[in-house]
Each structure stands twice: as structure tokens, then as C-alpha cells.
Design a protein around this motif. Sequence first.
Motif, PDB file in Angstrom:
ATOM      1  N   ASP A  99       0.804  -1.223   0.000  1.00 16.06           N
ATOM      2  CA  ASP A  99       0.000   0.000   0.000  1.00 16.06           C
ATOM      3  C   ASP A  99       0.837   1.273   0.000  1.00 16.06           C
ATOM      4  N   LEU A 100       2.149   1.159  -0.291  1.00  9.80           N
ATOM      5  CA  LEU A 100       3.040   2.319  -0.223  1.00  9.80           C
ATOM      6  C   LEU A 100       4.122   2.201  -1.297  1.00  9.80           C
ATOM      7  N   ALA A 101       4.366   3.279  -2.030  1.00  9.11           N
ATOM      8  CA  ALA A 101       5.375   3.245  -3.086  1.00  9.11           C
ATOM      9  C   ALA A 101       6.008   4.617  -3.258  1.00  9.11           C
ATOM     10  N   THR A 102       7.232   4.628  -3.798  1.00  9.45           N
ATOM     11  CA  THR A 102       7.879   5.882  -4.189  1.00  9.45           C
ATOM     12  C   THR A 102       7.846   5.974  -5.710  1.00  9.45           C
ATOM     13  N   VAL A 103       7.793   7.208  -6.203  1.00 14.06           N
ATOM     14  CA  VAL A 103       7.718   7.450  -7.642  1.00 14.06           C
ATOM     15  C   VAL A 103       8.730   8.523  -8.017  1.00 14.06           C
ATOM     16  N   GLU A 104       9.529   8.235  -9.043  1.00 10.87           N
ATOM     17  CA  GLU A 104      10.377   9.256  -9.655  1.00 10.87           C
ATOM     18  C   GLU A 104       9.713   9.678 -10.952  1.00 10.87           C
ATOM     19  N   ALA A 105       9.584  10.993 -11.151  1.00  6.24           N
ATOM     20  CA  ALA A 105       8.889  11.489 -12.341  1.00  6.24           C
ATOM     21  C   ALA A 105       9.579  12.732 -12.881  1.00  6.24           C
ATOM     22  N   GLU A 106       9.439  12.944 -14.182  1.00  9.06           N
ATOM     23  CA  GLU A 106       9.930  14.143 -14.848  1.00  9.06           C
ATOM     24  C   GLU A 106       8.758  14.822 -15.540  1.00  9.06           C
ATOM     25  N   SER A 107       8.790  16.155 -15.579  1.00  8.71           N
ATOM     26  CA  SER A 107       7.725  16.907 -16.237  1.00  8.71           C
ATOM     27  C   SER A 107       8.335  18.038 -17.047  1.00  8.71           C
ATOM     28  N   THR A 108       7.765  18.297 -18.217  1.00  6.72           N
ATOM     29  CA  THR A 108       8.190  19.407 -19.054  1.00  6.72           C
ATOM     30  C   THR A 108       6.990  20.292 -19.344  1.00  6.72           C
ATOM     31  N   ILE A 109       7.147  21.596 -19.107  1.00 10.30           N
ATOM     32  CA  ILE A 109       6.106  22.577 -19.420  1.00 10.30           C
ATOM     33  C   ILE A 109       6.404  23.142 -20.801  1.00 10.30           C
ATOM     34  N   THR A 110       5.403  23.098 -21.679  1.00 15.22           N
ATOM     35  CA  THR A 110       5.570  23.542 -23.056  1.00 15.22           C
ATOM     36  C   THR A 110       4.650  24.724 -23.336  1.00 15.22           C
ATOM     37  N   ALA A 111       5.188  25.753 -23.974  1.00 14.12           N
ATOM     38  CA  ALA A 111       4.431  26.953 -24.300  1.00 14.12           C
ATOM     39  C   ALA A 111       3.413  26.664 -25.392  1.00 14.12           C
ATOM     40  N   PRO A 112       2.425  27.551 -25.572  1.00 12.32           N
ATOM     41  CA  PRO A 112       1.419  27.340 -26.624  1.00 12.32           C
ATOM     42  C   PRO A 112       2.015  27.193 -28.020  1.00 12.32           C
ATOM     43  N   ASP A 113       3.208  27.787 -28.257  1.00 13.56           N
ATOM     44  CA  ASP A 113       3.835  27.676 -29.576  1.00 13.56           C
ATOM     45  C   ASP A 113       4.672  26.413 -29.729  1.00 13.56           C
ATOM     46  N   GLY A 114       4.640  25.539 -28.704  1.00 11.61           N
ATOM     47  CA  GLY A 114       5.367  24.280 -28.775  1.00 11.61           C
ATOM     48  C   GLY A 114       6.772  24.315 -28.221  1.00 11.61           C
ATOM     49  N   GLN A 115       7.239  25.482 -27.766  1.00  9.84           N
ATOM     50  CA  GLN A 115       8.588  25.590 -27.217  1.00  9.84           C
ATOM     51  C   GLN A 115       8.606  25.121 -25.767  1.00  9.84           C
ATOM     52  N   PRO A 116       9.547  24.232 -25.392  1.00 10.31           N
ATOM     53  CA  PRO A 116       9.655  23.813 -23.991  1.00 10.31           C
ATOM     54  C   PRO A 116      10.131  24.968 -23.117  1.00 10.31           C
ATOM     55  N   LEU A 117       9.469  25.156 -21.978  1.00  8.65           N
ATOM     56  CA  LEU A 117       9.821  26.249 -21.070  1.00  8.65           C
ATOM     57  C   LEU A 117      10.759  25.790 -19.964  1.00  8.65           C
ATOM     58  N   THR A 118      10.432  24.686 -19.313  1.00  6.58           N
ATOM     59  CA  THR A 118      11.285  24.192 -18.232  1.00  6.58           C
ATOM     60  C   THR A 118      10.983  22.720 -17.979  1.00  6.58           C
ATOM     61  N   THR A 119      11.966  22.013 -17.447  1.00  7.17           N
ATOM     62  CA  THR A 119      11.808  20.605 -17.077  1.00  7.17           C
ATOM     63  C   THR A 119      12.125  20.444 -15.597  1.00  7.17           C
ATOM     64  N   THR A 120      11.291  19.718 -14.889  1.00  9.31           N
ATOM     65  CA  THR A 120      11.494  19.489 -13.460  1.00  9.31           C
ATOM     66  C   THR A 120      11.566  17.997 -13.178  1.00  9.31           C
ATOM     67  N   HIS A 121      12.201  17.659 -12.064  1.00  6.99           N
ATOM     68  CA  HIS A 121      12.251  16.279 -11.569  1.00  6.99           C
ATOM     69  C   HIS A 121      11.553  16.245 -10.214  1.00  6.99           C
ATOM     70  N   ALA A 122      10.884  15.159  -9.939  1.00 10.67           N
ATOM     71  CA  ALA A 122      10.163  15.050  -8.665  1.00 10.67           C
ATOM     72  C   ALA A 122      10.329  13.660  -8.070  1.00 10.67           C
ATOM     73  N   LEU A 123      10.336  13.616  -6.742  1.00 13.13           N
ATOM     74  CA  LEU A 123      10.276  12.364  -5.994  1.00 13.13           C
ATOM     75  C   LEU A 123       9.006  12.417  -5.168  1.00 13.13           C
ATOM     76  N   ALA A 124       8.168  11.415  -5.307  1.00 12.03           N
ATOM     77  CA  ALA A 124       6.878  11.409  -4.633  1.00 12.03           C
ATOM     78  C   ALA A 124       6.680  10.127  -3.843  1.00 12.03           C
ATOM     79  N   VAL A 125       5.826  10.218  -2.831  1.00 12.37           N
ATOM     80  CA  VAL A 125       5.377   9.055  -2.068  1.00 12.37           C
ATOM     81  C   VAL A 125       3.881   8.910  -2.314  1.00 12.37           C
ATOM     82  N   VAL A 126       3.458   7.727  -2.719  1.00 15.74           N
ATOM     83  CA  VAL A 126       2.039   7.478  -2.964  1.00 15.74           C
ATOM     84  C   VAL A 126       1.557   6.392  -2.006  1.00 15.74           C
ATOM     85  N   GLU A 127       0.315   6.550  -1.543  1.00 17.73           N
ATOM     86  CA  GLU A 127      -0.268   5.598  -0.598  1.00 17.73           C
ATOM     87  C   GLU A 127      -1.660   5.181  -1.057  1.00 17.73           C
ATOM     88  N   ARG A 128      -2.022   3.953  -0.737  1.00 16.74           N
ATOM     89  CA  ARG A 128      -3.373   3.485  -1.016  1.00 16.74           C
ATOM     90  C   ARG A 128      -4.241   3.749   0.207  1.00 16.74           C
TER      91      ARG A 128
END
Length: 294
Positions: A99-128
Motif C-alpha cells: 500500500d506504499l510506493a515511491t515514484v520518480e517522475a519528470e515533467s516538461t512545461i511547453t508553451a502554446p507555440d510548442g517551445q519547452p519552457l522548463t523541465t522538473t524532476h520530482a520524488l513522490a510518495v504514494v499511498e493506497r
Amino acid sequence: MQQPEGTNAPAQDGTEDGTRDDARTIRALWAEMARGWAAGDAALFAASFAEDCDFTTVRGDKPPGRTGIAAGHDALFHGPYAGTVLDTRVVAVRFLRPDLATVEAESTITAPDGQPLTTTHALAVVERTAEGHWLISAFHNMIPAPRPAQQDPDSKDSTVDEPTAARPRLRHLAIVARDPEKLAEFYSSVFAMELFHRDPDGSCFLSDGYLSLALIKHQLDGETPVGFNHFGFHIEDTAATTEALVAAGTPKPAERFTNRPFAEYRAMDPEGNWFDLSEHGFGGPRPPSDSTGA
């Protein structure tokens, strides 16, 4: 190597790496965030988080639970990130318990014209939950800091010593530019600097892996002149630096109220030159020459 979704390969602690359904459900939390972002729906974006989620932004801010997460992102969706898209990638899911897990994730925010603005990394804890729903109970977001090229400490060819940890380090320069994109292309092609962030207004941020360069979009109706604007120090202790500045006869640094995550305070020297102060650094990737480093 990341295991394919749904496999039951042993995790590092010897437990099973979860079931196919659980892994799929956890990954769907990030897909739901992306849908909420694309729709500009802060409530939908925040629905993946527990009511009391411990959320830390790239600036170190901690909004109060799901309500705070929704409020903060609503301001972004109606402000600097209006019309942008969030691309999420779950890198790894590791089950600590059924009922417990860690998650590594990456996210990229892209502007309306398709240009990438920034990329972030995250570490999360998820629970059921008791009702059987998976929710994010802790989430720490970050922008990876640049990595200077490694150098053999015994090499006699070294001409520059890395400053000690306690010494403030000059790590940021900013130029107000009429055409940031064109100027970014110049510094990228001639000096191999790497573009790592775009603001919605067209401002560009580059790095050589050691120092970041901000090319700030000139506003035609503004009073800020084109050219050099400010610089920035990566510091260890804001309170200690503030005390030293005040003792030197300069004004107390002012907190920066900005959506850019690269500096927390603005100060000035005795002749009125502005500079930024940041404890977490100014962001940016490692340089291309160091891309194969460990």
C-alpha cells in the motif's frame, strides 16, 4: 534499468515490485495531472494529491495540502503558464509495501507555440487509502542544478580552484535583450551554452554547466534599458549574507515576488548595482561536454 510496467521484478529491498494494476493506477495519477494542466483546471490537477499532501515546490514553498496546491496552480494557469501543456513521464515506481510506493517522475512545461519552457524532476510518495484509492501523500519538485565538469584534483594543469562551500559563488548574469531567442541561438552556437528554460514572455535561460545566463525580454513600454541588468550569487546562508550586507551599509535584501524559480532575494551594492541571492542555485543542465559523466 527500469522494468516494464506490470512486471514483478524484485525491488532493491527484496519486496515484489507491485502488481500491474497498481502500477498502472499510480502512473495514471500523473496523466490526470497533465489533463488538469492542459484544461487549466486546478481542481482536477490537484485531485491526484491527498488532502494533507506534503508538497514542496521548486522554490521551496510548501502550499497547505490539496487546497493550497489547487490555489497555487490556479494562479499559474491564469498567469505565466496560461495555455501551456504539461508533459509527464513516470521514470520509476518502487513498492515499499503493498500500500506504499515511491515514484520518480519528470515533467516538461511547453508553451502554446510548442517551445519547452522548463523541465522538473520530482520524488513522490504514494499511498493506497482505506477506500482503495492511490493518492500522492508527499511530493518534492526540483529543477536540476548544473554540474561543473569534473577535474582530476591531482592535475597540475588546473588554474582555477573551486571555492569552498561557505564562500558565495558568482553563478548568474542577466542581460535585457530585444530578441532573446536570437541571442540565445548566438550563445548556443558560438559558445555551446545549453538552453534550459523559456519564460512565456520569450525570455531565455542558458547554462554552461557552471554559470547561468538570463536573456530577459525587453518590454517596449518599460523603462528598463537594453543590456547588462544584474548578476547573482549562490549562497549558503541567506540570514548570514543579509547581516553582512546590512553591516556594510547597504539595504536589507528584498524577497523576490516572481514566478521564476531561480532566485529568492534581490540586493544592491554601495553604487546601486543590483544582484540576486539564491540558496538553491540558478538551475540549468550539466554542460554537453559532461553529458556522459557519472
